[in-house]
Design a protein around this motif. Structure first.
Motif, PDB file in Angstrom:
ATOM      1  N   UNK A  31      43.111  28.734  32.835  1.00  0.00           N
ATOM      2  CA  UNK A  31      41.911  28.230  33.490  1.00  0.00           C
ATOM      3  C   UNK A  31      42.135  28.055  34.984  1.00  0.00           C
ATOM      4  N   UNK A  32      43.370  27.708  35.405  1.00  0.00           N
ATOM      5  CA  UNK A  32      43.641  27.490  36.821  1.00  0.00           C
ATOM      6  C   UNK A  32      43.754  28.808  37.576  1.00  0.00           C
ATOM      7  N   UNK A  33      44.205  29.884  36.920  1.00  0.00           N
ATOM      8  CA  UNK A  33      44.409  31.165  37.583  1.00  0.00           C
ATOM      9  C   UNK A  33      43.200  32.092  37.489  1.00  0.00           C
ATOM     10  N   UNK A  34      42.189  31.719  36.739  1.00  0.00           N
ATOM     11  CA  UNK A  34      41.012  32.588  36.574  1.00  0.00           C
ATOM     12  C   UNK A  34      40.342  32.896  37.912  1.00  0.00           C
ATOM     13  N   UNK A  35      40.117  31.926  38.807  1.00  0.00           N
ATOM     14  CA  UNK A  35      39.463  32.279  40.082  1.00  0.00           C
ATOM     15  C   UNK A  35      40.245  33.308  40.903  1.00  0.00           C
ATOM     16  N   UNK A  36      41.599  33.231  40.871  1.00  0.00           N
ATOM     17  CA  UNK A  36      42.385  34.197  41.630  1.00  0.00           C
ATOM     18  C   UNK A  36      42.232  35.609  41.092  1.00  0.00           C
ATOM     19  N   UNK A  37      42.280  35.785  39.767  1.00  0.00           N
ATOM     20  CA  UNK A  37      42.096  37.111  39.175  1.00  0.00           C
ATOM     21  C   UNK A  37      40.669  37.594  39.405  1.00  0.00           C
ATOM     22  N   UNK A  38      39.691  36.675  39.344  1.00  0.00           N
ATOM     23  CA  UNK A  38      38.301  37.067  39.604  1.00  0.00           C
ATOM     24  C   UNK A  38      38.125  37.567  41.036  1.00  0.00           C
ATOM     25  N   UNK A  39      38.856  36.960  41.991  1.00  0.00           N
ATOM     26  CA  UNK A  39      38.770  37.446  43.377  1.00  0.00           C
ATOM     27  C   UNK A  39      39.306  38.869  43.485  1.00  0.00           C
ATOM     28  N   UNK A  40      40.374  39.198  42.746  1.00  0.00           N
ATOM     29  CA  UNK A  40      40.897  40.562  42.741  1.00  0.00           C
ATOM     30  C   UNK A  40      39.893  41.523  42.108  1.00  0.00           C
ATOM     31  N   UNK A  41      39.317  41.126  40.982  1.00  0.00           N
ATOM     32  CA  UNK A  41      38.343  41.998  40.312  1.00  0.00           C
ATOM     33  C   UNK A  41      37.111  42.206  41.181  1.00  0.00           C
ATOM     34  N   UNK A  42      36.723  41.166  41.925  1.00  0.00           N
ATOM     35  CA  UNK A  42      35.566  41.297  42.799  1.00  0.00           C
ATOM     36  C   UNK A  42      35.836  42.298  43.923  1.00  0.00           C
ATOM     37  N   UNK A  43      37.100  42.473  44.294  1.00  0.00           N
ATOM     38  CA  UNK A  43      37.454  43.422  45.351  1.00  0.00           C
ATOM     39  C   UNK A  43      37.784  44.804  44.798  1.00  0.00           C
ATOM     40  N   UNK A  44      37.258  45.090  43.640  1.00  0.00           N
ATOM     41  CA  UNK A  44      37.331  46.422  43.029  1.00  0.00           C
ATOM     42  C   UNK A  44      38.758  46.813  42.671  1.00  0.00           C
ATOM     43  N   UNK A  45      39.619  45.841  42.339  1.00  0.00           N
ATOM     44  CA  UNK A  45      40.968  46.152  41.873  1.00  0.00           C
ATOM     45  C   UNK A  45      40.927  46.378  40.373  1.00  0.00           C
ATOM     46  N   UNK A  46      41.551  47.432  39.865  1.00  0.00           N
ATOM     47  CA  UNK A  46      41.558  47.750  38.445  1.00  0.00           C
ATOM     48  C   UNK A  46      42.524  46.819  37.717  1.00  0.00           C
ATOM     49  N   UNK A  47      42.317  46.550  36.425  1.00  0.00           N
ATOM     50  CA  UNK A  47      43.238  45.681  35.682  1.00  0.00           C
ATOM     51  C   UNK A  47      44.668  46.201  35.670  1.00  0.00           C
ATOM     52  N   UNK A  48      44.849  47.523  35.592  1.00  0.00           N
ATOM     53  CA  UNK A  48      46.215  48.062  35.608  1.00  0.00           C
ATOM     54  C   UNK A  48      46.898  47.788  36.946  1.00  0.00           C
ATOM     55  N   UNK A  49      46.157  47.953  38.047  1.00  0.00           N
ATOM     56  CA  UNK A  49      46.747  47.682  39.354  1.00  0.00           C
ATOM     57  C   UNK A  49      47.088  46.198  39.513  1.00  0.00           C
ATOM     58  N   UNK A  50      46.216  45.317  39.016  1.00  0.00           N
ATOM     59  CA  UNK A  50      46.504  43.883  39.089  1.00  0.00           C
ATOM     60  C   UNK A  50      47.727  43.547  38.240  1.00  0.00           C
ATOM     61  N   UNK A  51      47.823  44.141  37.064  1.00  0.00           N
ATOM     62  CA  UNK A  51      48.954  43.861  36.172  1.00  0.00           C
ATOM     63  C   UNK A  51      50.277  44.319  36.789  1.00  0.00           C
ATOM     64  N   UNK A  52      50.276  45.489  37.416  1.00  0.00           N
ATOM     65  CA  UNK A  52      51.515  45.955  38.048  1.00  0.00           C
ATOM     66  C   UNK A  52      51.900  45.068  39.228  1.00  0.00           C
ATOM     67  N   UNK A  53      50.926  44.649  40.031  1.00  0.00           N
ATOM     68  CA  UNK A  53      51.237  43.818  41.197  1.00  0.00           C
ATOM     69  C   UNK A  53      51.753  42.437  40.795  1.00  0.00           C
ATOM     70  N   UNK A  54      51.299  41.929  39.639  1.00  0.00           N
ATOM     71  CA  UNK A  54      51.678  40.574  39.241  1.00  0.00           C
ATOM     72  C   UNK A  54      52.955  40.524  38.414  1.00  0.00           C
ATOM     73  N   UNK A  55      53.271  41.560  37.669  1.00  0.00           N
ATOM     74  CA  UNK A  55      54.387  41.492  36.712  1.00  0.00           C
ATOM     75  C   UNK A  55      55.563  42.382  37.067  1.00  0.00           C
ATOM     76  N   UNK A  56      55.477  43.252  38.064  1.00  0.00           N
ATOM     77  CA  UNK A  56      56.600  44.145  38.381  1.00  0.00           C
ATOM     78  C   UNK A  56      57.743  43.370  39.026  1.00  0.00           C
ATOM     79  N   UNK A  57      58.968  43.684  38.595  1.00  0.00           N
ATOM     80  CA  UNK A  57      60.201  43.150  39.168  1.00  0.00           C
ATOM     81  C   UNK A  57      60.182  41.621  39.249  1.00  0.00           C
ATOM     82  N   UNK A  58      60.072  40.909  38.116  1.00  0.00           N
ATOM     83  CA  UNK A  58      60.122  39.448  38.164  1.00  0.00           C
ATOM     84  C   UNK A  58      61.573  38.969  38.236  1.00  0.00           C
ATOM     85  N   UNK A  59      61.798  37.746  38.687  1.00  0.00           N
ATOM     86  CA  UNK A  59      63.169  37.208  38.709  1.00  0.00           C
ATOM     87  C   UNK A  59      63.649  36.914  37.292  1.00  0.00           C
ATOM     88  N   UNK A  60      64.958  36.963  37.118  1.00  0.00           N
ATOM     89  CA  UNK A  60      65.575  36.689  35.809  1.00  0.00           C
ATOM     90  C   UNK A  60      66.573  35.544  35.975  1.00  0.00           C
TER      91      UNK A  60
END
Length: 300
Positions: free
Chosen positions: A196-225
């Protein structure tokens, strides 16, 4: 290397004693420097240097500087078992005592009155005028830290991006995206509050015509371990990697608008001197035209 028979003192460390025995076992003229002894012994250079200083302090070792005929200065090390041979060198043999001759009795001198000693009475000197002393100028600090201290206030974090209008469609699409994120990246498992807290941020990306695959790659690629706080990482990436807003219709129309053209005057070849010059029509250059005009005016 001089050698004398004298037991080592008891107030010397065992390392110095062992090093002294090692030096005595070397042949005459062998090198007994720090590096030469370190190559022969298991101890390091620091311990050997400390032991040599200890032997030198007790008189068992002496370093002498000599100048070679070539002008080079070298250091010779002399070791001795008997420190007195180094600290107190032998004196030359004294001559045998001669029989003393009888000396004449001294004649008493006549008594003299002591001369009067002048007494100097110090006089008080006039006090020196007081000179005002300027206060010392503040000296610049020798070290200026460039790293802020831990107590320095930190810059406030940028807020999570917000869409211009959180419509029901955007809210539904952002919620579905965040709830389904763990299937593509298992380490990004979010709680209901995080979604619920992160929904507005993802909605801002979707509003700027970003595809779900592009958002997923930008958010989950190369995370720290290991990833301890996936919601904090998503908040940071949603804020810092926000794509620009798509251009509007007016902006695209500006891009499609034809650009102004610039007229370029072509080169022409002069009919008289064959020199190139710029002109929209062929003919003669300026110099040839002026020359022809001068000849015509002189003929007239």
């Amino acid at each position: 290397m001089a050698r004398h028979r004298d037991p080592l003192r008891r107030d010397i460390s065992c390392i110095a004693v062992g090093l002294a025995v090692r030096i005595q076992s070397l042949p005459q003229g062998a090198k007994v420097g720090i590096k030469a002894l370190a190559a022969r012994c298991r101890e390091g250079e620091k311990r050997i240097a400390a032991a040599l200083r200890e032997l030198e302090a007790h008189g068992y070792l002496r370093r002498v500087r000599d100048r070679l005929p070539s002008g080079r200065i070298i250091t010779r090390t002399v070791f001795c078992n008997r420190p007195t041979a180094l600290l107190h060198p032998r004196r030359p043999a004294e001559a045998p005592p001669q029989p003393a001759k009888p000396e004449p009795a001294p004649v008493p001198a006549p008594m003299q009155q002591p001369a009067p000693v002048p007494v100097c009475i110090p006089t008080a000197a006039p006090p020196a005028p007081e000179v005002p002393v300027a206060p010392p100028a503040p000296s610049a600090p020798l070290f200026v830290p460039r790293v802020p201290p831990p107590t320095a206030p930190k810059a406030p974090r940028r807020p999570l991006p917000q869409p211009s209008e959180l419509t029901p469609d955007l809210d539904r699409a952002a919620t579905a995206f965040l709830s389904d994120l763990h299937r593509h990246a298992p380490q990004f498992t979010l709680s209901e509050d995080d979604v619920r807290r992160l929904v507005p941020g993802v909605a801002a990306w979707l509003e700027r015509a970003a595809s779900p695959d592009a958002i997923r790659r930008a958010l989950t690629d190369d995370p720290p371990h290991p990833l301890k706080h996936p919601a904090k990482l998503l908040t940071y990436r949603l804020t810092e990697l926000l794509p620009p807003a798509p251009p509007g219709v007016d902006d695209l129309a500006t891009l499609d608008r034809p650009r102004p053209r610039f007229t370029v005057t072509p080169f022409q070849t002069c009919e008289d001197c064959d020199r190139a010059f710029r002109s929209p029509t062929p003919g003669r250059c300026r110099d040839c035209r002026e020359t022809r005009a001068a000849y015509a005016q002189a003929a007239a």
